[in-house]
Design a protein around this motif. Structure first.
Motif: not given
Length: 178
Positions: A8-13, A71-74, A90-97
């Motif tokens: 998961a990304c840093a924020c989990g979304q 969260g693929a839409d992110r 990147l996951a744009s919710c938290c800028n996680t690559p």
């Protein structure tokens, strides 16, 4: 059944599931990864991307062994230039690559930061050390390859054969400016 790992990304979304063993686990020192890493880790809320030696850790997986769970839409893409054949997503919710994708590739290079502490597959090799002005500071714990080796390409070819020579497309809408 093959083992599965949820990442998961840093924020989990955003999350994804990988199935089975990776193709390989590498640390890249190419000019492109070092430049992109420097830019991406300056984004708001971004975690460090480059390690203490300036390398970027990746775990390579066949595309058919990756499933986006939430969260693929992110997902948003970043390219170093408009004509770049690689994109970093990147996951744009938290800028996680999340991953690096080569145009037409049958695998994704997943960023190591997705793995929870203590679960990252062990490093197998460093690649593209020939792009460094001086690679003598790199430890000798794994092979330090100036480019990619024949064995590296053999692993990619074996994975592609197992996929029936398919290269699935991954749709991402939107861009990140860094």
């Amino acid at each position: 059944m093959s083992p599965t790992t949820c990442l998961a990304c840093a924020c989990g979304q955003f999350s994804l599931i990988v199935q089975g063993d990776p193709i390989t686990s590498v640390e890249c020192h190419c000019d492109s990864c070092r430049a992109a890493g420097a830019r991406l880790q300056r984004l708001p809320c971004a975690r460090p991307l480059l390690d203490s030696r300036g390398g970027t850790r990746f775990v390579l997986y066949r595309k058919d062994r990756i499933q986006f769970a939430a969260g693929a839409d992110r997902l948003k893409e970043f390219r170093l230039s408009s004509g770049a054949s690689t994109r970093r997503v990147l996951a744009s919710c938290c800028n996680t690559p999340v991953f690096l994708e080569f145009k037409g590739g049958h695998w994704l290079s997943l960023y190591a930061g997705l793995w929870p502490d203590g679960t990252l597959p062990p490093l197998e090799m460093r690649t593209m050390t020939g792009d460094l002005p001086d690679a003598s500071f790199l430890p000798g714990d794994v092979p330090n390859l100036k480019r990619q080796s024949g064995a590296f390409f053999a692993r990619l070819l074996k994975a592609w054969i197992a996929m029936g020579f398919r290269s699935p497309r991954i749709a991402v809408s939107g861009e990140v400016q860094a």
